[in-house]
Write a protein that holds these residues in place. Structure first.
Motif, mmCIF file in Angstrom:
data_model
loop_
_atom_site.group_PDB
_atom_site.id
_atom_site.type_symbol
_atom_site.label_atom_id
_atom_site.label_comp_id
_atom_site.label_asym_id
_atom_site.label_seq_id
_atom_site.Cartn_x
_atom_site.Cartn_y
_atom_site.Cartn_z
ATOM 1 N N ARG A 150 -2.177 6.261 9.027
ATOM 2 C CA ARG A 150 -2.887 4.988 9.161
ATOM 3 C C ARG A 150 -3.505 4.567 7.834
ATOM 4 O O ARG A 150 -3.371 3.412 7.404
ATOM 5 N N GLU A 151 -4.155 5.502 7.158
ATOM 6 C CA GLU A 151 -4.800 5.192 5.883
ATOM 7 C C GLU A 151 -3.766 4.832 4.823
ATOM 8 O O GLU A 151 -3.957 3.906 4.033
ATOM 9 N N GLU A 152 -2.661 5.564 4.816
ATOM 10 C CA GLU A 152 -1.625 5.321 3.814
ATOM 11 C C GLU A 152 -0.966 3.958 4.022
ATOM 12 O O GLU A 152 -0.751 3.212 3.050
ATOM 13 N N GLU A 153 -0.655 3.613 5.249
ATOM 14 C CA GLU A 153 0.001 2.335 5.513
ATOM 15 C C GLU A 153 -0.918 1.163 5.190
ATOM 16 O O GLU A 153 -0.477 0.132 4.679
ATOM 17 N N ARG A 154 -2.222 1.341 5.482
ATOM 18 C CA ARG A 154 -3.192 0.297 5.121
ATOM 19 C C ARG A 154 -3.224 0.104 3.610
ATOM 20 O O ARG A 154 -3.271 -1.013 3.096
ATOM 21 N N PHE A 155 -3.183 1.233 2.889
ATOM 22 C CA PHE A 155 -3.293 1.152 1.436
ATOM 23 C C PHE A 155 -2.023 0.574 0.808
ATOM 24 O O PHE A 155 -2.097 -0.129 -0.209
ATOM 25 N N LEU A 156 -0.873 0.884 1.382
ATOM 26 C CA LEU A 156 0.368 0.380 0.809
ATOM 27 C C LEU A 156 0.387 -1.150 0.786
ATOM 28 O O LEU A 156 0.920 -1.759 -0.134
ATOM 29 N N LYS A 157 -0.228 -1.762 1.817
ATOM 30 C CA LYS A 157 -0.325 -3.227 1.822
ATOM 31 C C LYS A 157 -1.230 -3.705 0.693
ATOM 32 O O LYS A 157 -0.933 -4.666 -0.012
ATOM 33 N N LEU A 199 -1.881 -2.000 -2.024
ATOM 34 C CA LEU A 199 -1.246 -1.630 -3.286
ATOM 35 C C LEU A 199 -0.211 -2.652 -3.729
ATOM 36 O O LEU A 199 -0.138 -3.007 -4.908
ATOM 37 N N GLU A 200 0.584 -3.133 -2.767
ATOM 38 C CA GLU A 200 1.657 -4.074 -3.106
ATOM 39 C C GLU A 200 1.077 -5.332 -3.752
ATOM 40 O O GLU A 200 1.523 -5.776 -4.808
ATOM 41 N N GLY A 226 -9.367 -5.390 -2.160
ATOM 42 C CA GLY A 226 -9.650 -4.007 -1.779
ATOM 43 C C GLY A 226 -9.000 -2.982 -2.689
ATOM 44 O O GLY A 226 -8.770 -1.848 -2.290
ATOM 45 N N PHE A 227 -8.685 -3.390 -3.946
ATOM 46 C CA PHE A 227 -8.016 -2.480 -4.878
ATOM 47 C C PHE A 227 -9.062 -1.626 -5.573
ATOM 48 O O PHE A 227 -9.951 -2.141 -6.259
ATOM 49 N N PRO A 228 -9.016 -0.283 -5.390
ATOM 50 C CA PRO A 228 -10.078 0.593 -5.922
ATOM 51 C C PRO A 228 -10.192 0.535 -7.444
ATOM 52 O O PRO A 228 -9.181 0.474 -8.152
ATOM 53 N N LEU A 229 -11.433 0.602 -7.941
ATOM 54 C CA LEU A 229 -11.666 0.559 -9.379
ATOM 55 C C LEU A 229 -11.023 1.744 -10.088
ATOM 56 O O LEU A 229 -10.413 1.580 -11.146
ATOM 57 N N ASP A 230 -11.155 2.946 -9.504
ATOM 58 C CA ASP A 230 -10.604 4.111 -10.190
ATOM 59 C C ASP A 230 -9.089 4.015 -10.331
ATOM 60 O O ASP A 230 -8.505 4.475 -11.315
#
Length: 879
Positions: A354-361, A363-364, A398-402
């Motif tokens: 769930r976390e990975e699929e949320r992030f892939l959106k 990230l793209e 929601g793109f993380p600073l790090d």
């Protein structure tokens, strides 16, 4: 030297110390228990700190563990160096006032040289500069020559806290050989080169350091040792780094298999492989310990590691979610010691996926914008990335600073981090200014005295009494000032002692009621408390003039009874949620009011209808069992030992109130409750939904609220039956028939619209042209759906053996579709490659199969430029 696997080393260690009369404890959770100073467990001794300080009594004076640990201070170096890792296991043996230096040193030597069969000539020892006792044991009893004994200063060989237990250390080093060393002929432990690797640290806790910095001998010295499991395994397996250790290397190979990559063929991709290998271990163990991804605290650590690993997967060409599959490799290997991993397998995989699929959106979108801006800056000759743009990526997308910083570093760009922080602070100021101050209504109703100005104690007697005669009205506040009288119609704050009015807290709303004096009456509209715990009533004078003196207090009994039912049911609900969903569930907030109950809890996904029904049935079953509700005051530690669930621990003092409902529920709580669960009447869940990442919310009714809800449903059912011209028992069938008819009409309409769109597109589509030896058809449209574009592209591609590129603008959004025939694919022109490059020009991205691909973009003004770039794109792609 024995060639043991990682899991075998752990087993040998624990068996050895069990034979030395140590109690073998299972690893403590990665979540520190009752220790607010730690975010996560990062050392073997951390969970046993209270045993060393004397705050708690250990289960035995000799203990040994293999403790799972997380450290993220150097996460940026993971994968780049041989030694950095976020997750590791620490082997430790501990003595609480039992044995001391002699036994600790002898047993460490025995385990290394006799059990693991390491050549003693390859081992060195360091001791604290002034620790002659340890030096003599190593030299005269163990037999290490002085040439392999090194004295080190306080920075290297002394362990201490600011105040409390402290003492010298002794470390054991393994000599890896000259090939790992430096040119210094005096090279030895303490040198910065890689020749000597520390494998074991023995801490001799023999002092108690006071606030003046003085060291006083402890009456019962302790032993705290730590040996990194991965590090000693790398020595035994002659591995150059932790990623070559058997169990960890197995995961690394799974990563390579998933990516279709040959490890060792590209240094940068090797780093990505190692990062994923490390992070998936950490994430798997953390989620197993009920740490759910979120934007703060421990949850953010899980989120950050998961997203870093997903990003590095992209570096390896993995575009879909994959980490959740890798977690199985960790579970299958480590379950030999950590059975809970296997028990939590499904939860771990679901949370990661769930976390990975949320992030892939995320990230793209973020990568497209970030890469586009980096390309523009480089074209302009700039190497500095705007902090404002970085904040926009963070705040809007929601793109993380790090992650932004990592990508910029890879692109040799610098981030204006000061500007980012300024933008962050400006947002916080705006949020504070816009925040609703409704929580402070008690203070705004005429202001309030500063807590230190209220000298009298306020006794709460409302657990057992709802009426009090002869109480004392101590203070009246209005308009921000203390006053001694208040007239009819005026509102103020009233401090009364004793009081039966419950002050808002723990999610429960404050009581209402009336305060009656000799010649006046006050309608109490709310009850709150100051930061120091002084309860006060907010109210309006209904009759007479209020003056200080004796008063009678009456709590609105009906309202309190409804509130008590709703508060008590939160305890039953909390337990039922844990029973159905798992022990990772914790309360994350609540609202307990007379007519509503809202319960927030930690969970990683929406509950299924079956789970909701199961929870509801369990709660009602305990209500119907008529469980007695009892309260007891006890110490916090006693409450924990009895298994009480403690929420919001920082608000509890030395004595806590434990509310028990039979044997089913036991929680720390200061609220008001029913005397028996049967008084709740009935429980009904109205809704369940997410309110933030990792936090869900249930809204419900109890007692007469359920009865009113059922009546409302009955009225709605009758109304539906009337509208459908049917009997109540035929409503479902009637609605189903209507839906089927609607679905059929929608299909017919969609087909008609598709035929009209296809006819229009056929008429307006451009002629076939020849570009780079490939037949090409191009066309741009307005208000045409992506499915219509796909259908037309496929139709013309197959009919004319041509590459078809179409675009459409719909309400400001842009869609591109490309279909490539087999003849073009054989020449290196794949639809996914074409559409990705085209969309990028219009500020978007996408991809797909070689024969069919789609993409989205935002800048409709760039459509002509993007479509016109096809000649250049084909020239670039063609073999």
């Amino acid at each position: 030297m024995k060639a043991l696997g990682l899991h075998e080393v752990r087993q040998e260690y624990l068996r050895f110390f069990e034979h030395k009369q140590h109690l073998i404890l299972p690893s403590f959770s990665l979540v520190p228990q009752n220790d607010k100073s730690l975010l996560l467990i990062g050392a073997g001794m951390a969970p046993m700190k209270k045993y060393f300080t004397g705050e708690a009594v250990p289960p035995r004076s000799r203990v040994a563990t293999s403790q799972k640990c997380i450290r993220t201070g150097d996460v940026e170096n993971v994968g780049k160096t041989d030694r950095h890792a976020t997750f590791f296991e620490m082997l430790g043996n501990f003595s609480f006032g039992d044995y001391f230096k002699r036994e600790a040193i002898h047993w460490a030597w025995e385990f290394l040289t006799e059990v693991l069969e390491i050549d003693g000539d390859l081992l060195w020892a360091t001791v604290y500069l002034d620790d002659d006792e340890a030096y003599e044991i190593w030299h005269k009893e163990i037999g290490i020559p002085e040439s392999r004994l090194v004295r080190l200063g306080k920075e290297d060989n002394f362990w201490e806290l600011a105040v409390g237990p402290s003492g010298p250390c002794s470390e054991i080093y393994f000599d890896r050989g000259e090939k790992y060393g430096c040119d210094d002929p005096d090279c030895k432990p303490g040198c910065e080169c890689d020749r000597y690797i520390e494998v074991w640290n023995l801490v001799f806790t023999q002092f108690d350091k006071d606030e003046e910095g003085e060291y006083h001998p402890l009456a019962n010295p302790n032993i705290d040792t730590g040996m990194g499991l991965e590090r000693i395994a790398s020595v035994l397996q002659e591995a150059n780094n932790i990623f070559e250790i058997d169990a960890i290397h197995d995961i690394l190979e799974k990563v390579c298999e998933t990516a279709g990559y040959q490890y060792g063929s590209d240094p940068q991709k090797d780093i990505s492989v190692r990062v994923i290998t490390d992070h998936i271990r950490a994430v798997t163990f953390m989620i197993s310990d009920s740490i759910i991804p979120s934007n703060e605290g421990r949850g953010y650590v899980v989120r950050r590691l998961t997203r870093r690993a997903a990003k590095h997967g992209r570096n390896l060409g993995i575009d879909a979610a994959f980490l959740y599959k890798l977690s199985a490799a960790v579970i299958d290997s480590w379950k030999i010691r950590y059975e809970e991993l296997d028990e939590n397998r499904d939860m771990i995989e679901r949370v990661i996926r769930r976390e990975e699929e949320r992030f892939l959106k995320t990230l793209e979108t973020g990568m497209t914008l970030l890469e586009g801006e980096v390309a523009r800056l480089k074209k302009e000759g700039s190497r500095r990335f705007s902090g404002e743009d970085a904040f926009k990526l963070y705040d809007t997308y929601g793109f993380p600073l790090d992650l932004t910083k990592e990508i910029l570093e890879e692109s040799d760009m610098q981030l204006d981090e000061e500007a980012f922080l300024r933008a962050m602070e400006e947002q916080k100021v705006r949020a504070r200014e816009a925040r609703d101050d409704s929580d402070n209504i008690g203070w705004s109703a005429g202001g309030a005295m500063a807590p230190e100005e209220i000298k009298e104690d306020i006794e709460f007697v409302g657990y057992t009494r709802l009426q009090v005669s002869g109480a004392r009205l101590l203070h009246i506040l209005a308009e921000g000032e203390e006053t001694y009288h208040l007239q009819t119609g005026e509102t103020g704050i009233f401090y009364v002692n004793p009081t039966p009015f419950y002050a808002e807290g723990g999610g429960q709303v404050g009581d209402t009621g009336v305060i009656v004096g000799e010649d006046f009456k006050i309608a109490v509209t709310d009850t709150k408390s100051t930061k120091t715990g002084h309860s006060y009533c907010i109210g309006t004078v209904k009759e007479g003039t209020v003056e200080l003196g004796d008063v009678d207090l009456y709590v609105d009994e009906a309202r309190r009874e409804k509130t008590r039912r709703n508060h008590s049911v939160t305890h039953l609900l909390h337990r039922a949620l844990r029973d159905v969903l798992g022990e990772h569930v914790n309360q994350a907030g609540s609202l307990v009011a007379p007519d509503a109950m809202r319960f927030d809890f930690t969970h990683y996904e929406a509950m299924t209808p079956e789970q909701i029904q199961d929870v509801e049935e369990k709660v009602n079953a305990e209500i119907f069992r008529s469980l007695p509700v009892t309260t007891r005051l006890m110490s916090y530690d006693e409450a924990k030992e009895e298994g009480a669930v403690g929420l919001f621990e920082d608000k509890y003092g030395d004595r806590v109130r434990v509310v028990s409902m039979g044997e089913y529920s036991k929680e720390l709580c200061g609220g008001t409750h029913v005397d028996n669960t049967a008084q709740i009447g009935m429980f009904k869940i109205l809704s369940e939904g997410g309110i933030s990442a990792g936090v869900r919310r249930i809204e419900s009714k109890t007692g007469l609220g359920v009865y009113a809800y059922m009546n409302e449903l009955d009225e709605r059912q009758k109304e539906l039956a009337s509208l459908l011209k049917s009997n109540e028992d035929q409503i479902t069938e009637k609605i189903r028939n209507h839906l089927e008819r609607e679905k059929q009409l929608e299909k017919e309409l969609a087909k008609l619209q598709a035929d009209i769109a296809a006819s229009k597109m056929d008429r307006e589509l451009g002629e076939t042209e020849e570009i780079q030896g490939i037949s090409v058809i191009r066309g741009s449209f307005v208000d045409i759906g992506v499915e219509d574009l796909r259908n037309m592209a496929e139709k013309r591609r197959d009919k004319e053996d041509a590459l078809v590129l179409l675009s459409a603008e719909n309400a400001g959004k842009v869609q591109f579709v490309c279909a490539s025939p087999k003849s073009a694919i054989e020449k290196g022109v794949k639809a996914g490659d074409v559409v990705k490059r085209v969309a990028k020009i219009a500020g978007g991205g996408g991809g797909g199969r070689p024969d069919m691909a789609t993409a989205g973009a935002k800048d409709a003004a760039k459509i002509p430029e993007a479509m016109g770039a096809l000649e250049e794109i084909l020239a670039e792609l063609r073999n």
